[in-house]
Motif scaffolding. Structure first.
Motif, PDB file in Angstrom:
ATOM      1  N   GLU A  42      31.648 -29.944  62.374  1.00 30.38           N
ATOM      2  CA  GLU A  42      30.332 -29.675  61.807  1.00 30.38           C
ATOM      3  C   GLU A  42      29.312 -29.689  62.942  1.00 30.38           C
ATOM      4  OE1 GLU A  42      30.472 -30.944  57.349  1.00 30.38           O
ATOM      5  OE2 GLU A  42      30.440 -32.726  58.578  1.00 30.38           O
ATOM      6  N   LEU A 198      36.067 -23.283  58.043  1.00 32.66           N
ATOM      7  CA  LEU A 198      37.477 -23.638  57.998  1.00 32.66           C
ATOM      8  C   LEU A 198      38.361 -22.471  57.577  1.00 32.66           C
ATOM      9  CD1 LEU A 198      35.850 -26.453  57.316  1.00 32.66           C
ATOM     10  CD2 LEU A 198      38.153 -27.249  57.013  1.00 32.66           C
ATOM     11  N   GLN A 236      38.038 -34.570  53.238  1.00 31.87           N
ATOM     12  CA  GLN A 236      36.701 -34.384  52.686  1.00 31.87           C
ATOM     13  C   GLN A 236      36.165 -33.001  53.040  1.00 31.87           C
ATOM     14  OE1 GLN A 236      33.926 -37.116  54.442  1.00 31.87           O
ATOM     15  NE2 GLN A 236      32.240 -35.945  53.576  1.00 31.87           N
ATOM     16  N   LEU A 237      36.392 -32.570  54.289  1.00 31.83           N
ATOM     17  CA  LEU A 237      35.953 -31.245  54.720  1.00 31.83           C
ATOM     18  C   LEU A 237      36.623 -30.153  53.890  1.00 31.83           C
ATOM     19  CD1 LEU A 237      35.942 -30.862  58.594  1.00 31.83           C
ATOM     20  CD2 LEU A 237      34.036 -30.701  57.043  1.00 31.83           C
ATOM     21  N   LEU A 238      37.929 -30.271  53.742  1.00 29.01           N
ATOM     22  CA  LEU A 238      38.669 -29.230  53.031  1.00 29.01           C
ATOM     23  C   LEU A 238      38.268 -29.167  51.568  1.00 29.01           C
ATOM     24  CD1 LEU A 238      42.178 -29.532  54.612  1.00 29.01           C
ATOM     25  CD2 LEU A 238      40.857 -27.451  54.406  1.00 29.01           C
ATOM     26  N   ALA A 239      37.950 -30.336  50.991  1.00 33.99           N
ATOM     27  CA  ALA A 239      37.548 -30.335  49.587  1.00 33.99           C
ATOM     28  C   ALA A 239      36.185 -29.696  49.402  1.00 33.99           C
ATOM     29  CB  ALA A 239      37.539 -31.759  49.050  1.00 33.99           C
ATOM     30  N   ALA A 240      35.368 -29.685  50.463  1.00 36.68           N
ATOM     31  CA  ALA A 240      34.012 -29.156  50.329  1.00 36.68           C
ATOM     32  C   ALA A 240      33.941 -27.656  50.572  1.00 36.68           C
ATOM     33  CB  ALA A 240      33.083 -29.872  51.305  1.00 36.68           C
ATOM     34  N   VAL A 241      35.014 -27.056  51.075  1.00 35.36           N
ATOM     35  CA  VAL A 241      34.979 -25.612  51.333  1.00 35.36           C
ATOM     36  C   VAL A 241      34.982 -24.869  50.005  1.00 35.36           C
ATOM     37  CG1 VAL A 241      36.199 -23.692  52.384  1.00 35.36           C
ATOM     38  CG2 VAL A 241      36.247 -25.905  53.459  1.00 35.36           C
TER      39      VAL A 241
ATOM     40  N   ASP B 177      26.145 -27.726  56.996  1.00 34.93           N
ATOM     41  CA  ASP B 177      27.588 -27.949  57.150  1.00 34.93           C
ATOM     42  C   ASP B 177      28.263 -27.926  55.785  1.00 34.93           C
ATOM     43  OD1 ASP B 177      27.716 -28.261  59.873  1.00 34.93           O
ATOM     44  OD2 ASP B 177      27.013 -30.313  59.751  1.00 34.93           O
ATOM     45  N   LYS B 182      28.004 -28.527  49.918  1.00 31.59           N
ATOM     46  CA  LYS B 182      28.518 -28.867  48.597  1.00 31.59           C
ATOM     47  C   LYS B 182      27.535 -29.787  47.867  1.00 31.59           C
ATOM     48  CE  LYS B 182      32.489 -30.990  46.344  1.00 31.59           C
ATOM     49  NZ  LYS B 182      33.711 -31.760  46.551  1.00 31.59           N
ATOM     50  N   VAL B 253      40.775 -20.839  52.550  1.00 33.21           N
ATOM     51  CA  VAL B 253      41.636 -21.971  52.870  1.00 33.21           C
ATOM     52  C   VAL B 253      42.601 -22.138  51.706  1.00 33.21           C
ATOM     53  CG1 VAL B 253      39.877 -23.129  54.229  1.00 33.21           C
ATOM     54  CG2 VAL B 253      40.150 -23.727  51.857  1.00 33.21           C
TER      55      VAL B 253
END
Lengths: 279, 312
Positions: A42, A198, A236-241, B177, B182, B253
């Protein structure tokens, strides 16, 4: 080919440089020939600083960066092998001159023929006749970005540092630049792809390095990092994409990837997260 | 409920009029979030701006806007004043720089409300700050002390304090970010659920983000509506060739690509200075045929699913 060993960067900040800020802290990874490594983080994670250090634009505070076993020494020799392309293609051109001028700048480092020039423009899937002799404002962002890659290719480089090169481009042209990187990879070029997105890293890279506040939290083959993330921050990053076919879900709770029963593969590095919980 | 009918807004330039918004018709029901997606230069920001304030270069050419049964005088800057913030509100594209750097945030909000002759309800303000996850003490801070995501959420609270009927959110998450993105987007949907606003137009270039929070997605191309459908239909069964190609060019993803390659859309959008007649996507469209020289009208192929294409 390119190898970073325990690289750190400390910036002096504040009045008279009285305070210090550690932007990159003990980063170690390699980029091999014909490999795309994506560096994901980030804002403020130090990913661009790493790119700048590899290109010799910023001094290293601690650790070492070696290319083919020799320490990086910025100069014509090094830049013949390693080149960078940056986020904003519009500010990389002098608006007063035609596109050809941008290519002529590298004549001192490596002379080229007109044929070689046209060949390298074709290899980024542009029509030489359509872009040569034009001014930067007559071309689109995607074309300008691809021309910058073409200039790098003209030098027969072996490593390309691509720092957020698609974030200014539209979705329909972005994929062309990404596919171009895939083609170049097949020709043996190593690419360090720096991004905050990502999904692009997932599309392109063999290996993924996830950075958080200058520290590598997880690193390994892309499919392992993306399908079986072990560090809470990566999860956490992957869940927010945002995804196209699945609504947002909450991150799967995770313990520390190091001190748990699940042992990652030897080439899948996870930092210990026992003390710091991600906020 | 907002109804936009045949709206045309052009930019005046020395070379002639740029037809940035060329006949767009749609409506947004109460409680609905309309996601407006499209590439740069498709007219999405122009649409958002013309619903609240046209700048000096913009010219209202045709079309009407009706909000809750009342006609919005969008071409008349002065007549729009009573509507702004009370009825129509905007979260701007660069809301990071929308806060006054020399005022503490609490004082700035009090001054803003005074200028709009609206009462200052401290409890309500605190309640809303809590909803977006900001502490009450944030009001005693200067904007420079907040992070980008906090500023964005603060501007969201301020923009909706007067419970507007329509909120326009223009690219509010582009500079954030992913995890902050989100949080901001979910808070925005929470505002709708809490009844702070009736309907919302959420403008973004990121279709996957739109899909997460919007009920309906509208895709624009070169100043015209290409397709409008419920969010789920739009991503699973798009009918317009542009939408199909655009969705196929998005990496995701959770998908393993291996040797599989996505394809972009060749070519670039037409200049809007003298746009071609007929379908504006014609030059880049793989399905184009003779009839595409005529302009395709938006047709309702299923309830709520509009497509402007002869082949759909």
């Amino acid at each position: 080919m390119l190898s970073l060993a325990d690289v750190s960067k400390v910036y002096r900040v504040g009045a008279f440089g009285g305070k210090t800020m550690t932007a990159v802290d003990g980063v170690t990874f390699d980029v091999d020939q014909g490999q795309v490594v994506s560096l994901i983080g980030e804002s403020g994670s130090g990913k661009s600083t790493i790119g700048r250090m590899i290109l010799g634009l910023t001094a290293i505070t601690k650790g070492s960066i070696t290319f083919d076993g020799a320490p990086v020494r910025p100069g014509a020799d090094y830049y013949r092998k390693v080149q960078g392309v940056f986020q904003d293609p519009f500010s990389c051109y002098n608006p007063v001159f035609k596109i050809d001028h941008m290519f002529q700048l590298i004549r001192q480092i490596r002379p080229y023929t007109q044929e070689k020039l046209e060949e390298s423009i074709s290899s980024v899937r542009l029509e030489p006749g359509q872009v040569l002799g034009k001014y930067p404002h007559q071309l689109s962002g995607g074309q300008l970005q691809r021309l910058l890659i073409a200039r790098a290719l003209l030098l027969d480089i072996r490593l390309l540092v691509a720092d957020e090169i698609t974030s200014m481009l539209d979705a329909s042209t972005r994929i062309d630049v990404l596919n171009l990187l895939v083609d170049l990879k097949a020709r043996g070029l190593g690419v360090l792809y720096i991004t905050h997105d990502l999904s692009l890293g997932n599309y392109l890279a063999e290996r993924t390095v996830v950075l958080r506040r200058g520290v590598v939290v997880e690193m390994g083959p892309t499919e392992k990092v993306f399908e079986d993330p072990l560090h809470p921050y990566t999860r956490q990053l992957l869940a927010a994409v945002p995804r196209l076919h699945a609504p947002w879900e909450d991150a799967r709770p995770a313990g520390c990837g190091v001190h748990s029963d699940v042992q990652p593969d030897p080439d899948h590095y996870v930092a210990c997260s026992c003390e710091k919980e991600p906020e | 409920m907002i109804t936009v009918d045949g709206l045309r807004v052009y930019y005046r330039t020395l070379k002639g009029d740029v037809r940035a918004l060329d006949g767009v018709t749609f409506d947004v029901r109460d409680g609905e979030i309309l996601g407006l997606a499209g590439e740069s230069g498709c007219g999405k920001t122009t649409l958002g701006k013309s619903l609240i304030r046209m700048d000096g270069r913009m010219k209202h050419v045709a079309g009407t806007v009706t909000l809750d049964g009342r006609s919005l005088p969008i071409a008349d800057d002065a007549a729009m004043v009573p509507f702004r913030f009370h009825e129509v509100s905007l979260i701007p594209q660069y809301s990071m720089s929308a806060l006054n750097p020399t005022r503490k945030i609490g004082r700035m909000i009090r001054e803003l409300l005074k200028a709009r002759q609206a009462p200052y309800d401290e409890q309500e303000l605190h309640k809303r700050l809590e909803l977006v996850g900001l502490g009450v003490e944030t009001l005693e801070r200067y904007p420079i002390e907040l992070s980008g995501g906090m500023k964005q959420r603060m501007v969201m609270v301020i923009s909706t304090l007067l419970n507007p009927s329509l909120l326009i959110a223009d690219e509010i998450t582009s500079a954030l970010d992913v995890s902050t993105q989100k949080a901001v987007a979910t808070a925005l949907a929470g505002f709708r659920d809490a009844g702070f606003l009736k309907s919302m137009i959420f403008i973004t270039h990121d279709i996957s983000l739109t899909y997460q929070i919007a009920d309906t997605i509208m895709v624009m191309y070169a100043g015209k509506l290409a397709e409008k459908a419920p969010a789920k239909t739009m991503v699973t069964a798009p009918r317009h060739p542009y939408t199909q190609l655009l969705l196929n060019s998005l990496p995701e993803v959770g998908v393993r690509y291996g040797q599989r390659r996505l394809a972009g859309i060749p070519g670039s959008p037409p200049s809007l200075l003298n746009p071609p007649d007929g379908c504006r996507f014609r030059d880049r469209c793989p399905l184009a045929y003779g009839k595409c020289a005529e302009e395709p009208p938006p047709v309702e192929v299923e309830p709520g699913h509009f497509v402007a294409c002869w082949k759909a």
